[in-house]
Design a protein around this motif. Structure first.
Motif, PDB file in Angstrom:
ATOM      1  N   ALA A 159       0.870  -1.166   0.003  1.00 13.09           N
ATOM      2  CA  ALA A 159       0.148   0.006   0.116  1.00 13.09           C
ATOM      3  C   ALA A 159       0.827   1.204  -0.035  1.00 13.09           C
ATOM      4  CB  ALA A 159      -0.923  -0.064   1.404  1.00 13.09           C
ATOM      5  N   ARG A 160       1.969   1.033   0.609  1.00 15.23           N
ATOM      6  CA  ARG A 160       2.810   2.112   0.522  1.00 15.23           C
ATOM      7  C   ARG A 160       3.699   2.572  -0.587  1.00 15.23           C
ATOM      8  NH1 ARG A 160       4.462   0.231   6.223  1.00 15.23           N
ATOM      9  NH2 ARG A 160       2.957   1.393   7.587  1.00 15.23           N
ATOM     10  N   LYS A 161       3.815   1.363  -1.345  1.00 15.17           N
ATOM     11  CA  LYS A 161       4.625   1.434  -2.533  1.00 15.17           C
ATOM     12  C   LYS A 161       3.577   1.998  -3.610  1.00 15.17           C
ATOM     13  CE  LYS A 161       7.170  -1.963  -3.281  1.00 15.17           C
ATOM     14  NZ  LYS A 161       7.843  -3.291  -3.647  1.00 15.17           N
ATOM     15  N   MET A 162       2.067   1.688  -3.470  1.00 15.91           N
ATOM     16  CA  MET A 162       1.376   2.100  -4.338  1.00 15.91           C
ATOM     17  C   MET A 162       0.752   3.521  -3.970  1.00 15.91           C
ATOM     18  SD  MET A 162      -0.805  -1.431  -4.844  1.00 15.91           S
ATOM     19  CE  MET A 162      -2.093  -0.593  -5.837  1.00 15.91           C
ATOM     20  N   SER A 163       1.559   4.097  -3.054  1.00 12.38           N
ATOM     21  CA  SER A 163       0.976   5.609  -2.552  1.00 12.38           C
ATOM     22  C   SER A 163      -0.441   5.669  -2.090  1.00 12.38           C
ATOM     23  CB  SER A 163       1.162   6.525  -3.366  1.00 12.38           C
ATOM     24  OG  SER A 163       2.446   6.786  -3.737  1.00 12.38           O
ATOM     25  N   VAL A 164      -1.064   4.579  -1.535  1.00 13.24           N
ATOM     26  CA  VAL A 164      -2.288   4.279  -0.775  1.00 13.24           C
ATOM     27  C   VAL A 164      -2.123   4.725   0.765  1.00 13.24           C
ATOM     28  CG1 VAL A 164      -4.105   2.852  -0.376  1.00 13.24           C
ATOM     29  CG2 VAL A 164      -3.019   2.524  -2.461  1.00 13.24           C
ATOM     30  N   PHE A 165      -1.180   3.946   1.358  1.00 10.36           N
ATOM     31  CA  PHE A 165      -0.855   4.556   2.626  1.00 10.36           C
ATOM     32  C   PHE A 165       0.538   5.563   2.654  1.00 10.36           C
ATOM     33  CE2 PHE A 165      -1.993   0.229   5.025  1.00 10.36           C
ATOM     34  CZ  PHE A 165      -3.223   0.367   4.664  1.00 10.36           C
ATOM     35  N   GLY A 166       0.570   6.406   3.727  1.00 12.80           N
ATOM     36  CA  GLY A 166       1.754   7.224   3.927  1.00 12.80           C
ATOM     37  C   GLY A 166       2.647   6.335   4.682  1.00 12.80           C
ATOM     38  N   GLU A 167       3.750   7.076   5.068  1.00 11.96           N
ATOM     39  CA  GLU A 167       4.698   6.332   6.011  1.00 11.96           C
ATOM     40  C   GLU A 167       4.053   6.119   7.367  1.00 11.96           C
ATOM     41  OE1 GLU A 167       7.461   4.794   5.439  1.00 11.96           O
ATOM     42  OE2 GLU A 167       7.010   5.154   3.023  1.00 11.96           O
ATOM     43  N   ALA A 168       4.523   5.274   7.877  1.00 14.30           N
ATOM     44  CA  ALA A 168       4.052   4.768   9.467  1.00 14.30           C
ATOM     45  C   ALA A 168       4.220   5.999  10.415  1.00 14.30           C
ATOM     46  CB  ALA A 168       4.364   3.477   9.982  1.00 14.30           C
ATOM     47  N   VAL A 169       3.296   6.430  11.056  1.00 17.64           N
ATOM     48  CA  VAL A 169       3.624   7.514  12.123  1.00 17.64           C
ATOM     49  C   VAL A 169       3.872   6.800  13.404  1.00 17.64           C
ATOM     50  CG1 VAL A 169       2.625   9.157  13.370  1.00 17.64           C
ATOM     51  CG2 VAL A 169       2.065   8.916  10.853  1.00 17.64           C
ATOM     52  N   ASP A 170       4.978   7.301  14.136  1.00 21.31           N
ATOM     53  CA  ASP A 170       5.331   6.855  15.453  1.00 21.31           C
ATOM     54  C   ASP A 170       4.402   7.461  16.410  1.00 21.31           C
ATOM     55  OD1 ASP A 170       7.636   5.264  14.601  1.00 21.31           O
ATOM     56  OD2 ASP A 170       8.989   6.981  14.768  1.00 21.31           O
ATOM     57  N   LEU A 171       3.929   6.644  17.598  1.00 23.51           N
ATOM     58  CA  LEU A 171       2.950   7.265  18.494  1.00 23.51           C
ATOM     59  C   LEU A 171       3.753   6.580  19.941  1.00 23.51           C
ATOM     60  CD1 LEU A 171      -0.423   6.018  17.094  1.00 23.51           C
ATOM     61  CD2 LEU A 171       0.440   8.220  17.069  1.00 23.51           C
ATOM     62  N   PRO A 172       3.179   7.487  20.887  1.00 26.81           N
ATOM     63  CA  PRO A 172       3.638   6.982  22.259  1.00 26.81           C
ATOM     64  C   PRO A 172       2.985   5.781  22.690  1.00 26.81           C
ATOM     65  CG  PRO A 172       2.127   8.866  22.549  1.00 26.81           C
ATOM     66  CD  PRO A 172       2.273   8.385  20.920  1.00 26.81           C
ATOM     67  N   ALA A 173       3.523   5.113  23.678  1.00 22.93           N
ATOM     68  CA  ALA A 173       3.309   3.906  24.320  1.00 22.93           C
ATOM     69  C   ALA A 173       1.893   3.701  24.646  1.00 22.93           C
ATOM     70  CB  ALA A 173       4.222   3.546  25.430  1.00 22.93           C
ATOM     71  N   ASP A 174       1.177   4.797  25.016  1.00 22.83           N
ATOM     72  CA  ASP A 174      -0.056   4.715  25.421  1.00 22.83           C
ATOM     73  C   ASP A 174      -1.104   4.762  24.394  1.00 22.83           C
ATOM     74  OD1 ASP A 174       0.182   7.514  24.928  1.00 22.83           O
ATOM     75  OD2 ASP A 174      -0.846   8.333  26.552  1.00 22.83           O
ATOM     76  N   ALA A 175      -0.687   4.662  23.131  1.00 24.69           N
ATOM     77  CA  ALA A 175      -1.691   5.042  21.920  1.00 24.69           C
ATOM     78  C   ALA A 175      -2.620   3.602  21.907  1.00 24.69           C
ATOM     79  CB  ALA A 175      -1.038   4.844  20.850  1.00 24.69           C
ATOM     80  N   THR A 176      -3.819   3.818  21.593  1.00 31.60           N
ATOM     81  CA  THR A 176      -4.906   2.765  21.526  1.00 31.60           C
ATOM     82  C   THR A 176      -4.442   2.036  20.335  1.00 31.60           C
ATOM     83  OG1 THR A 176      -6.257   4.215  20.214  1.00 31.60           O
ATOM     84  CG2 THR A 176      -6.411   4.308  22.474  1.00 31.60           C
ATOM     85  N   ALA A 177      -5.440   0.874  20.254  1.00 30.03           N
ATOM     86  CA  ALA A 177      -5.181  -0.132  19.102  1.00 30.03           C
ATOM     87  C   ALA A 177      -5.621   0.705  17.741  1.00 30.03           C
ATOM     88  CB  ALA A 177      -5.902  -1.242  19.146  1.00 30.03           C
ATOM     89  N   PHE A 178      -6.937   1.545  17.955  1.00 27.71           N
ATOM     90  CA  PHE A 178      -7.295   2.185  16.727  1.00 27.71           C
ATOM     91  C   PHE A 178      -6.337   3.240  16.443  1.00 27.71           C
ATOM     92  CE2 PHE A 178     -10.374   5.244  14.729  1.00 27.71           C
ATOM     93  CZ  PHE A 178     -10.569   4.615  13.552  1.00 27.71           C
ATOM     94  N   GLU A 179      -5.516   3.895  17.262  1.00 23.38           N
ATOM     95  CA  GLU A 179      -4.503   4.852  16.933  1.00 23.38           C
ATOM     96  C   GLU A 179      -3.340   4.213  16.119  1.00 23.38           C
ATOM     97  OE1 GLU A 179      -5.013   8.586  20.275  1.00 23.38           O
ATOM     98  OE2 GLU A 179      -3.981   6.644  20.816  1.00 23.38           O
ATOM     99  N   ARG A 180      -3.009   3.056  16.731  1.00 24.09           N
ATOM    100  CA  ARG A 180      -1.903   2.501  15.794  1.00 24.09           C
ATOM    101  C   ARG A 180      -2.419   1.868  14.753  1.00 24.09           C
ATOM    102  NH1 ARG A 180       2.039   2.288  19.202  1.00 24.09           N
ATOM    103  NH2 ARG A 180       1.772   2.194  21.390  1.00 24.09           N
ATOM    104  N   LEU A 181      -3.800   1.415  14.385  1.00 17.60           N
ATOM    105  CA  LEU A 181      -4.102   1.180  13.046  1.00 17.60           C
ATOM    106  C   LEU A 181      -3.879   2.454  12.316  1.00 17.60           C
ATOM    107  CD1 LEU A 181      -5.437  -1.126  11.621  1.00 17.60           C
ATOM    108  CD2 LEU A 181      -7.532   0.001  11.854  1.00 17.60           C
TER     109      LEU A 181
END
Length: 197
Positions: A159-181
């Motif tokens: 998906a990143r290669k096809m520019s459907v997703f951007g680069e993954a974003v770093d989140l703090p340890a308390d991020a929720t499962a949805f925030e990580r998604l």
């Protein structure tokens, strides 16, 4: 411990649609030009994209080809909010048919379960995009998030290669499962938390 079968795509889509539909219905015309977390889309363009996805992925559930490059202006219809609800219902029905998530899809030649996960992801993530763009909160069904995590991780490199997703974003340890998604798709959920609309 026994391995449980994963939830059916149709069931997950039913839950996702039930949360996305009222959100779409409440978008007023004055918000259609607002920016969204999808940089290339304003609210109107994102609604057009999402309506097209909801319609075309019905055909993919039936192993038929779909015109995913269509540029139809769904919002030209006065009753586009009703149309979204109707088509989302048809999408759920299409993916609830026995065998819909088995084998490969027409046209795309991908595992049907992966294709079903793609439309589930769009319905969930774009609902969040639209909510944030219009100053509202959005909480998906935790079962939908859980059902998407593995598929999204698997499809992310392509998906990143096809520019459907951007680069993954770093989140703090308390991020929720949805925030990580969201972060896996290239969105920064915390950057949109306090954005004024």
């Amino acid at each position: 411990m026994t391995n449980q079968d994963p939830p059916r795509i149709g069931d997950l889509l039913r839950s996702a649609a039930s949360r996305a539909t009222p959100l779409v219905r409440d978008i007023d015309d004055a918000s259609l030009g607002a920016p969204t977390p999808c940089a290339e889309y304003d609210v109107r363009a994102l609604l057009n994209h999402l309506l097209g996805v909801v319609v075309h992925f019905q055909a993919l559930a039936a192993k038929q080809a779909a015109d995913l490059d269509s540029t139809k202006d769904w919002l030209a219809e006065a009753a586009w909010r009703d149309r979204f609800e109707i088509e989302a219902g048809k999408l759920v029905e299409a993916w609830s048919v026995p065998g819909a998530e088995e084998g490969t899809t027409g046209g795309m030649g991908m595992p049907a379960r992966t294709v079903g996960s793609m439309v589930l992801l769009d319905l969930t993530v774009h609902a969040w995009d639209l909510a944030r763009a219009t100053g509202r909160s959005f909480a998906p069904d935790p079962a939908v998030v859980e059902g998407l995590v593995e598929e999204v991780e698997r499809m992310a490199p392509m998906a990143r290669k096809m520019s459907v997703f951007g680069e993954a974003v770093d989140l703090p340890a308390d991020a929720t499962a949805f925030e990580r998604l969201l972060a896996t798709t290239g969105r920064d959920p915390r950057a949109w938390e306090t954005r004024e609309v």
